[in-house]
Design a protein around this motif. Structure first.
Motif, mmCIF file in Angstrom:
data_model
loop_
_atom_site.group_PDB
_atom_site.id
_atom_site.type_symbol
_atom_site.label_atom_id
_atom_site.label_comp_id
_atom_site.label_asym_id
_atom_site.label_seq_id
_atom_site.Cartn_x
_atom_site.Cartn_y
_atom_site.Cartn_z
ATOM 1 N N SER A 43 -13.722 -40.688 -16.761
ATOM 2 C CA SER A 43 -14.651 -41.769 -17.102
ATOM 3 C C SER A 43 -15.763 -41.286 -18.017
ATOM 4 O O SER A 43 -16.254 -42.019 -18.872
ATOM 5 C CB SER A 43 -15.254 -42.360 -15.820
ATOM 6 O OG SER A 43 -15.910 -41.353 -15.074
ATOM 7 N N LYS A 44 -16.159 -40.002 -17.857
ATOM 8 C CA LYS A 44 -17.226 -39.450 -18.679
ATOM 9 C C LYS A 44 -16.808 -39.406 -20.141
ATOM 10 O O LYS A 44 -17.549 -39.821 -21.039
ATOM 11 C CB LYS A 44 -17.578 -38.041 -18.187
ATOM 12 C CG LYS A 44 -18.697 -37.362 -18.965
ATOM 13 C CD LYS A 44 -18.970 -35.995 -18.380
ATOM 14 C CE LYS A 44 -20.063 -35.277 -19.157
ATOM 15 N NZ LYS A 44 -20.329 -33.926 -18.605
ATOM 16 N N LYS A 50 -16.506 -44.213 -26.497
ATOM 17 C CA LYS A 50 -16.965 -45.513 -26.986
ATOM 18 C C LYS A 50 -18.218 -45.370 -27.845
ATOM 19 O O LYS A 50 -18.350 -46.023 -28.884
ATOM 20 C CB LYS A 50 -17.239 -46.446 -25.808
ATOM 21 C CG LYS A 50 -15.992 -46.831 -25.012
ATOM 22 C CD LYS A 50 -16.357 -47.709 -23.826
ATOM 23 C CE LYS A 50 -15.106 -48.076 -23.025
ATOM 24 N NZ LYS A 50 -15.442 -48.906 -21.836
ATOM 25 N N VAL A 51 -19.126 -44.486 -27.403
ATOM 26 C CA VAL A 51 -20.359 -44.263 -28.173
ATOM 27 C C VAL A 51 -20.033 -43.665 -29.532
ATOM 28 O O VAL A 51 -20.615 -44.044 -30.559
ATOM 29 C CB VAL A 51 -21.319 -43.336 -27.384
ATOM 30 C CG1 VAL A 51 -22.536 -42.980 -28.238
ATOM 31 C CG2 VAL A 51 -21.768 -44.021 -26.102
ATOM 32 N N ILE A 52 -19.077 -42.712 -29.562
ATOM 33 C CA ILE A 52 -18.700 -42.077 -30.823
ATOM 34 C C ILE A 52 -18.081 -43.101 -31.781
ATOM 35 O O ILE A 52 -18.371 -43.103 -32.985
ATOM 36 C CB ILE A 52 -17.715 -40.921 -30.562
ATOM 37 C CG1 ILE A 52 -18.430 -39.794 -29.816
ATOM 38 C CG2 ILE A 52 -17.134 -40.394 -31.871
ATOM 39 C CD1 ILE A 52 -17.519 -38.659 -29.411
ATOM 40 N N LEU A 53 -17.237 -43.992 -31.256
ATOM 41 C CA LEU A 53 -16.634 -45.030 -32.096
ATOM 42 C C LEU A 53 -17.696 -45.955 -32.674
ATOM 43 O O LEU A 53 -17.652 -46.320 -33.860
ATOM 44 C CB LEU A 53 -15.607 -45.822 -31.289
ATOM 45 C CG LEU A 53 -14.313 -45.082 -30.933
ATOM 46 C CD1 LEU A 53 -13.419 -45.963 -30.059
ATOM 47 C CD2 LEU A 53 -13.564 -44.665 -32.202
ATOM 48 N N LEU A 54 -18.661 -46.353 -31.861
ATOM 49 C CA LEU A 54 -19.749 -47.204 -32.354
ATOM 50 C C LEU A 54 -20.583 -46.483 -33.403
ATOM 51 O O LEU A 54 -21.021 -47.085 -34.391
ATOM 52 C CB LEU A 54 -20.631 -47.631 -31.173
ATOM 53 C CG LEU A 54 -20.006 -48.611 -30.173
ATOM 54 C CD1 LEU A 54 -20.949 -48.853 -28.989
ATOM 55 C CD2 LEU A 54 -19.678 -49.934 -30.855
ATOM 56 N N GLY A 81 -23.051 -33.248 -34.217
ATOM 57 C CA GLY A 81 -22.260 -33.865 -33.143
ATOM 58 C C GLY A 81 -21.329 -32.903 -32.440
ATOM 59 O O GLY A 81 -21.177 -32.952 -31.213
ATOM 60 N N ALA A 82 -20.689 -32.006 -33.194
ATOM 61 C CA ALA A 82 -19.745 -31.060 -32.579
ATOM 62 C C ALA A 82 -20.452 -30.174 -31.570
ATOM 63 O O ALA A 82 -19.956 -29.951 -30.453
ATOM 64 C CB ALA A 82 -19.080 -30.217 -33.667
ATOM 65 N N LEU A 83 -21.628 -29.663 -31.942
ATOM 66 C CA LEU A 83 -22.388 -28.812 -31.020
ATOM 67 C C LEU A 83 -22.833 -29.600 -29.790
ATOM 68 O O LEU A 83 -22.779 -29.101 -28.660
ATOM 69 C CB LEU A 83 -23.613 -28.234 -31.737
ATOM 70 C CG LEU A 83 -24.527 -27.323 -30.902
ATOM 71 C CD1 LEU A 83 -23.752 -26.112 -30.398
ATOM 72 C CD2 LEU A 83 -25.735 -26.882 -31.719
#
Length: 295
Positions: A43-44, A50-54, A81-83
């Motif tokens: 779930s995490k 979803k946040v990354i897609l937005l 973002g990767a870090l």
């Protein structure tokens, strides 16, 4: 049918051109995708996905509508973002590395394998007998059966025993006044490796409130490894088994024995498995032969 046959024939010709290295490449990619899907199943990860897609949608829209300020900020945030993902998913990444790095090599010696299966079957029978008797006396029990993932770090938190499993030994270890009764027992290849071991507690906040620390430790151990954990409640005497973070409660001795056999005893390959193996070998040989002919 006339439309399908050319496609199937073309696909078959393509399969025959594949080399052994190609099959290995496909298998490795499938294994990597399997672990990725297994990680995404939590779930995490789903919520973060979803946040990354937005975020990516907002980045594309800001670029399309020439919102230079927003695009500048989002593009610089993306570079970090990767870090941020590595920091956020550090427990999951560490667990995956632990599972891959601590996998134990199994013996290919048929005689040693037979002895190992016999020892595991004896350990299961003695465990069921001991748990049945300790369930009646409401003695708390926590037994961890190691599988592919080695539990050396957990074993070092207790006392190394390395003894043949017997119901009397288990009852003595979990006797309420014994020195190791509060810890867990670690089983490896049908032998009692260690006793009095400390297990990690579950981080699942949705567990029932009537579960005590022994059950939470058993579930936590099953969440952090592929081990099978047998638990006997000190309050009610009920027998439970934790596998993969899930708890199966109120088990009868017969059910416990069947469950442990299904999970721990290596299954012999069936005749159907042998046929599939032979077909795969023939396919690989045919593909290699076609390659040699082309050369």
């Amino acid at each position: 049918m006339e439309f399908v046959m050319p496609i199937l024939e073309g696909a078959w010709r393509y399969v025959l051109t594949l080399r052994i290295s190609d099959y290995l490449d496909i298998a490795l990619m499938a294994y990597a995708i399997y672990w990725l899907l297994k990680l995404v199943g939590t779930s995490k990860v789903e919520s973060v996905g979803k946040v990354i897609l937005l975020f990516l949608l907002a980045l594309m829209l800001s670029d399309a509508f020439s919102l230079n300020g927003i695009y500048f900020l989002l593009s610089h945030i993306l570079s970090l973002g990767a870090l941020a993902l590595i920091v956020l998913f550090q427990p999951e990444i560490r667990r995956l590395i632990d599972q891959l790095g601590s996998s134990r090599w199994r013996s290919f010696n048929p005689f040693a394998r037979t002895q190992q299966v016999s020892a595991i079957e004896n350990a299961i029978a003695q465990t069921v007998l001991a748990c049945t008797e300790m369930s009646k006396t409401r003695t708390g029990v926590l037994i961890v059966f190691e599988r592919e993932m080695a539990l050396d770090d957990i074993a070092r938190t207790g006392t190394i025993v390395d003894a043949r499993v017997s119901s009397e030994l288990l009852k003595n270890i979990f006797f309420v006044k014994a020195a190791m009764h509060d810890g867990a027992v670690i089983m490896r290849d049908g032998r009692l490796l260690a006793g009095g071991c400390m297990l990690p507690l579950s981080k699942n906040v949705n567990l029932s409130r009537d579960l005590g620390m022994r059950h939470r430790a058993g579930i936590g151990m099953s969440e952090n490894s592929d081990a099978v954990v047998v638990i006997v409640s000190e309050e009610t005497g009920t027998i439970s088994v934790a596998i993969g973070g899930l708890l199966k409660r109120h088990l009868m001795p017969e059910t416990l024995e069947k469950l442990l056999i299904n999970e721990l005893v290596p299954q012999e390959p069936t005749e159907q498995d042998d046929k599939l193996h032979m077909k795969l070998l023939k396919l690989l040989s045919a593909g290699k032969g076609d390659k040699d002919d082309e050369k």
